[in-house]
Design a protein around this motif. Sequence first.
Motif, PDB file in Angstrom:
ATOM      1  N   LYS A 173      -1.641  28.150 -54.204  1.00 56.39           N
ATOM      2  CA  LYS A 173      -3.099  28.856 -54.313  1.00 56.39           C
ATOM      3  C   LYS A 173      -3.511  27.625 -54.152  1.00 56.39           C
ATOM      4  O   LYS A 173      -3.502  26.212 -53.370  1.00 56.39           O
ATOM      5  CB  LYS A 173      -3.651  27.618 -55.759  1.00 56.39           C
ATOM      6  N   GLN A 174      -4.567  28.246 -52.492  1.00 62.46           N
ATOM      7  CA  GLN A 174      -5.568  27.674 -51.936  1.00 62.46           C
ATOM      8  C   GLN A 174      -7.049  27.745 -52.417  1.00 62.46           C
ATOM      9  O   GLN A 174      -8.064  27.999 -51.146  1.00 62.46           O
ATOM     10  CB  GLN A 174      -5.494  29.081 -50.047  1.00 62.46           C
ATOM     11  N   ASP A 175      -7.749  27.447 -53.058  1.00 66.65           N
ATOM     12  CA  ASP A 175      -8.421  27.616 -54.266  1.00 66.65           C
ATOM     13  C   ASP A 175      -9.026  25.722 -54.188  1.00 66.65           C
ATOM     14  O   ASP A 175      -8.237  25.468 -53.306  1.00 66.65           O
ATOM     15  CB  ASP A 175      -9.154  28.283 -55.110  1.00 66.65           C
ATOM     16  N   VAL A 176     -10.699  25.795 -54.672  1.00 65.19           N
ATOM     17  CA  VAL A 176     -10.795  23.987 -54.003  1.00 65.19           C
ATOM     18  C   VAL A 176     -10.264  23.875 -54.969  1.00 65.19           C
ATOM     19  O   VAL A 176      -9.724  22.184 -54.620  1.00 65.19           O
ATOM     20  CB  VAL A 176     -12.980  24.374 -54.613  1.00 65.19           C
ATOM     21  N   GLU A 177     -10.431  23.827 -56.245  1.00 65.27           N
ATOM     22  CA  GLU A 177      -9.748  23.193 -57.291  1.00 65.27           C
ATOM     23  C   GLU A 177      -8.429  22.369 -56.789  1.00 65.27           C
ATOM     24  O   GLU A 177      -7.467  21.573 -57.501  1.00 65.27           O
ATOM     25  CB  GLU A 177     -10.003  23.817 -58.922  1.00 65.27           C
ATOM     26  N   SER A 178      -7.428  23.654 -56.693  1.00 67.62           N
ATOM     27  CA  SER A 178      -5.570  23.376 -56.193  1.00 67.62           C
ATOM     28  C   SER A 178      -6.214  22.104 -55.329  1.00 67.62           C
ATOM     29  O   SER A 178      -5.475  21.379 -54.957  1.00 67.62           O
ATOM     30  CB  SER A 178      -5.222  24.496 -55.839  1.00 67.62           C
ATOM     31  N   HIS A 214      -1.163  23.214 -49.051  1.00 64.56           N
ATOM     32  CA  HIS A 214      -1.391  24.276 -49.030  1.00 64.56           C
ATOM     33  C   HIS A 214      -1.410  25.690 -48.022  1.00 64.56           C
ATOM     34  O   HIS A 214      -2.092  26.429 -47.827  1.00 64.56           O
ATOM     35  CB  HIS A 214      -2.901  24.250 -49.730  1.00 64.56           C
ATOM     36  N   GLY A 244     -15.605  20.527 -53.072  1.00 70.80           N
ATOM     37  CA  GLY A 244     -14.506  20.894 -51.597  1.00 70.80           C
ATOM     38  C   GLY A 244     -14.966  20.694 -50.268  1.00 70.80           C
ATOM     39  O   GLY A 244     -13.845  21.134 -49.359  1.00 70.80           O
ATOM     40  N   ARG A 305     -18.530  23.849 -45.056  1.00 73.47           N
ATOM     41  CA  ARG A 305     -17.919  24.319 -45.771  1.00 73.47           C
ATOM     42  C   ARG A 305     -16.774  25.316 -45.334  1.00 73.47           C
ATOM     43  O   ARG A 305     -17.438  25.786 -44.340  1.00 73.47           O
ATOM     44  CB  ARG A 305     -19.064  25.436 -46.933  1.00 73.47           C
ATOM     45  N   LEU A 307     -13.695  26.081 -46.293  1.00 78.77           N
ATOM     46  CA  LEU A 307     -12.705  27.377 -47.016  1.00 78.77           C
ATOM     47  C   LEU A 307     -12.699  29.176 -46.793  1.00 78.77           C
ATOM     48  O   LEU A 307     -11.895  29.721 -45.950  1.00 78.77           O
ATOM     49  CB  LEU A 307     -12.447  26.921 -47.994  1.00 78.77           C
ATOM     50  N   PRO A 308     -13.949  29.608 -46.208  1.00 78.69           N
ATOM     51  CA  PRO A 308     -14.590  30.994 -46.306  1.00 78.69           C
ATOM     52  C   PRO A 308     -13.953  31.428 -44.897  1.00 78.69           C
ATOM     53  O   PRO A 308     -13.701  32.907 -44.665  1.00 78.69           O
ATOM     54  CB  PRO A 308     -15.840  30.992 -47.133  1.00 78.69           C
TER      55      PRO A 308
END
Length: 326
Positions: A173-178, A214, A244, A305, A307-308
């Motif tokens: 998982k590469q989402d913010v919460e993970s 990740h 994140g 920011r 991640l995107p």
Amino acid sequence: MKKIIFLFACLLAFMATGLEAQEIQPISADSAYGVVHISVCNLREEGKFTSGMSTQALLGMPVKVRQYTGWYEIQTPDDYTGWVHRMVITPMSREKYDRWNRAEKVVVTSHYGFAYEKPNEHSQVVSDVVAGNRLKWEGNKGHFYKVSYPDGRQAYLSKSISKRESEWRASLKQDVESIIQTAYSMIGIPYLWAGTSSKGVDCSGLVRTVLFMHDIIIPRDASQQAYVGERIEIDPDFTNVQRGDLVFFGRKAMVDCKEDISHVGIYLGNRKFIHALGDVHINSFNPKDSDYDEFNTGRLLFAVRFLPYINKEKGMNTTDHNPYYN
């Protein structure tokens, strides 16, 4: 006796100097590449043990060899360069390097652990391992993976602390919460200048280590991380900063000098951030909170920011998109 001790000390100093001041030797085709074969490899600014540490590389990490003087100058997958002792990487030809990269790996998923001579945790230890280490998968044996190192050693790694790379990547998982959950798992790990492993991290090393768990590679230093992704000028109430995002600290730009980035953390929301300073811990930008960090609040600059923009912007990618791993 004092004279003998003095002469012995001089001899040791001479030997150390001779070992550290060798001439640059040509890099052959058989050693133009390499793979790290110890759990955590220290890169130094010069080819000697007394030189300052600049970053770290992890077991199984592919590198390029630039020079050899008795020490190797190497370049890591985030394009960082430094000097490592010849005993910590396995030099390879391009063919062997490609074979290593193509082979199925086992990824260490726990912060700490050991590999053993036999599929038994009471057998002889072969080496320690840390999160992000990669070893070649050679098969399964009960609750263990049989693995091999870049230098040919073989060992057994418990499945409780590792996962086959193909399975790991499929479930990753590469989402913010993970990512934030992984950052929380590093609370209490000591600050180490130039550290990028579970054994110790500096501020940007924390960010890099969390993301590498990740499978994400970003630039090494805070001063580099600050200029990727989307820059966000932070509103007084922090409403435009998201969990994140990276938050950066330092000196604001002035008429006669540019801004100076000297620290980074990960924003957690509610004016909280996690960072490495002394150790990995959480602080607040809110003066009403018991964990308020007045010093860092005073030097807060902006957020980023990122991640995107992974795999869409130079310098930020996953290992399956990074040229060192492919």
